[in-house]
Design an enzyme around this catalytic site. Sequence first.
Site, mmCIF file in Angstrom:
data_model
loop_
_atom_site.group_PDB
_atom_site.id
_atom_site.type_symbol
_atom_site.label_atom_id
_atom_site.label_comp_id
_atom_site.label_asym_id
_atom_site.label_seq_id
_atom_site.Cartn_x
_atom_site.Cartn_y
_atom_site.Cartn_z
ATOM 1 N N PRO A 188 0.826 -1.224 0.000
ATOM 2 C CA PRO A 188 0.000 0.000 0.000
ATOM 3 C C PRO A 188 0.856 1.269 0.000
ATOM 4 C CG PRO A 188 -0.525 -1.402 1.917
ATOM 5 C CD PRO A 188 0.640 -2.027 1.221
ATOM 6 N N GLU A 223 0.645 -6.861 8.705
ATOM 7 C CA GLU A 223 0.714 -5.399 8.745
ATOM 8 C C GLU A 223 1.718 -4.850 7.743
ATOM 9 O OE1 GLU A 223 -1.288 -2.917 10.145
ATOM 10 O OE2 GLU A 223 -2.436 -4.768 10.134
ATOM 11 N N ARG A 227 -1.562 -8.447 -21.227
ATOM 12 C CA ARG A 227 -2.278 -8.088 -22.453
ATOM 13 C C ARG A 227 -1.493 -7.100 -23.316
ATOM 14 N NH1 ARG A 227 -5.170 -3.846 -22.249
ATOM 15 N NH2 ARG A 227 -6.976 -4.618 -23.398
ATOM 16 N N ASP A 249 -7.230 1.438 -26.388
ATOM 17 C CA ASP A 249 -7.691 1.327 -25.015
ATOM 18 C C ASP A 249 -7.962 2.680 -24.396
ATOM 19 O OD1 ASP A 249 -7.609 -1.353 -25.049
ATOM 20 O OD2 ASP A 249 -5.798 -1.566 -23.822
HETATM 21 C C1 9D3 Z 1 -2.330 0.257 9.073
HETATM 22 C C2 9D3 Z 1 -1.702 0.624 7.801
HETATM 23 N N1 9D3 Z 1 -2.057 -0.245 6.662
HETATM 24 C C3 9D3 Z 1 -1.362 0.319 5.482
HETATM 25 C C4 9D3 Z 1 -2.265 1.154 4.665
HETATM 26 C C5 9D3 Z 1 -1.619 -1.624 6.905
HETATM 27 C C6 9D3 Z 1 -1.777 -2.527 5.754
HETATM 28 C C7 9D3 Z 1 -2.948 -2.624 5.065
HETATM 29 C C8 9D3 Z 1 -3.085 -3.521 4.016
HETATM 30 C C9 9D3 Z 1 -0.709 -3.348 5.382
HETATM 31 C C10 9D3 Z 1 -0.845 -4.246 4.342
HETATM 32 C C11 9D3 Z 1 -2.035 -4.333 3.667
HETATM 33 C C12 9D3 Z 1 -2.192 -5.296 2.574
HETATM 34 N N2 9D3 Z 1 -2.223 -4.643 1.257
HETATM 35 C C13 9D3 Z 1 -1.303 -4.891 0.331
HETATM 36 O O1 9D3 Z 1 -0.410 -5.675 0.578
HETATM 37 C C14 9D3 Z 1 -1.341 -4.202 -0.948
HETATM 38 C C15 9D3 Z 1 -2.201 -3.179 -1.449
HETATM 39 C C16 9D3 Z 1 -3.297 -2.469 -0.866
HETATM 40 O O2 9D3 Z 1 -3.731 -2.683 0.279
HETATM 41 N N3 9D3 Z 1 -3.909 -1.504 -1.625
HETATM 42 C C17 9D3 Z 1 -3.519 -1.213 -2.898
HETATM 43 N N4 9D3 Z 1 -2.498 -1.833 -3.468
HETATM 44 C C18 9D3 Z 1 -1.850 -2.800 -2.744
HETATM 45 S S1 9D3 Z 1 -0.552 -3.681 -3.296
HETATM 46 C C19 9D3 Z 1 -0.411 -4.552 -1.912
#
Ligand code: 9D3
Length: 251
Positions: free
Chosen positions: A96, A123, A161, A176
């Site tokens: 994230p 986390e 793709r 696209d």
């Molecule tokens: C408390 C803070 N959170 C971060 C925003 C913790 C957290 C949330 C979700 C840690 C890991 C995750 C899991 N998400 C992913 O691994 C992830 C992800 C996403 O949550 N949103 C958009 N793209 C991606 S790519 C990997």
Amino acid sequence: MLGFDIITIFPDYFRTAFDYGIVRRARAAGLIKIAAHDLRRWTQGRHKVVDDRPFGGGDGMVLKPEPIFAAVEELTNKQNEDEPSKLPARVVLLSPQGRVLTQSLAEDLAQEDRIILICGRYEGVDERVAEALATDELSIGDYVLSGGEPAAVVLIDAVARLVPGALGSETSAANDSFSNGLLDCPHYTRPPEFHGMRVPEVLLNGNHAEITRWRKKEALRKTKRNRPDLLERATLSEPERLWLNEINQEQ
Ligand code: 9D3
């Protein structure tokens, strides 16, 4: 040939994810190869521990660096027989905290011949993976997933793709949405009236110059309504600016 290697604690998540549509065809044609690897294969000991408590305290668990480094190292060595221990072109950490995946980045990734994807869970992932192992830290958008696995499916779909030959002759990546910075125009098929809703008359009358103009204007209308952010960054032609003025005048 573009090979994707996914490192995950849920390899079964991907069992059928790539068995459909363009991705299936690209695999069958030998244009791409996809393998999901269980991170626990690279753990030490009977309990196959992949995570640990965060230094400094706090909720949740963090994926340990050792199994992830070992996995990337082994996948790299195995597949780079002539140049062992040479890192593959791309090691993508899905997180994230990453830069957001765009069509332009997907186009770049489609030029590679191997991409290793690391899926986070819990986390987070020990930061040394982002610092010293990954070439890219990528997110798929500003919403919270429970892990990197759905993001890996999205990335592979978007990239696969774009590999030359993956799209049939009837479709083209150049047509696209986003290739011109605008959304696609609305589409209709039979019947010409459904639940009292008529298909726009212009699409039925066979005037192709008029249809082309209608589609460009309606693409602008759709983009203004749903993605005004895209419209602000798009460079519009003179007729497009005119149509946009017309749209702004309505109501
Ligand atoms: C408390 C803070 N959170 C971060 C925003 C913790 C957290 C949330 C979700 C840690 C890991 C995750 C899991 N998400 C992913 O691994 C992830 C992800 C996403 O949550 N949103 C958009 N793209 C991606 S790519 C990997």
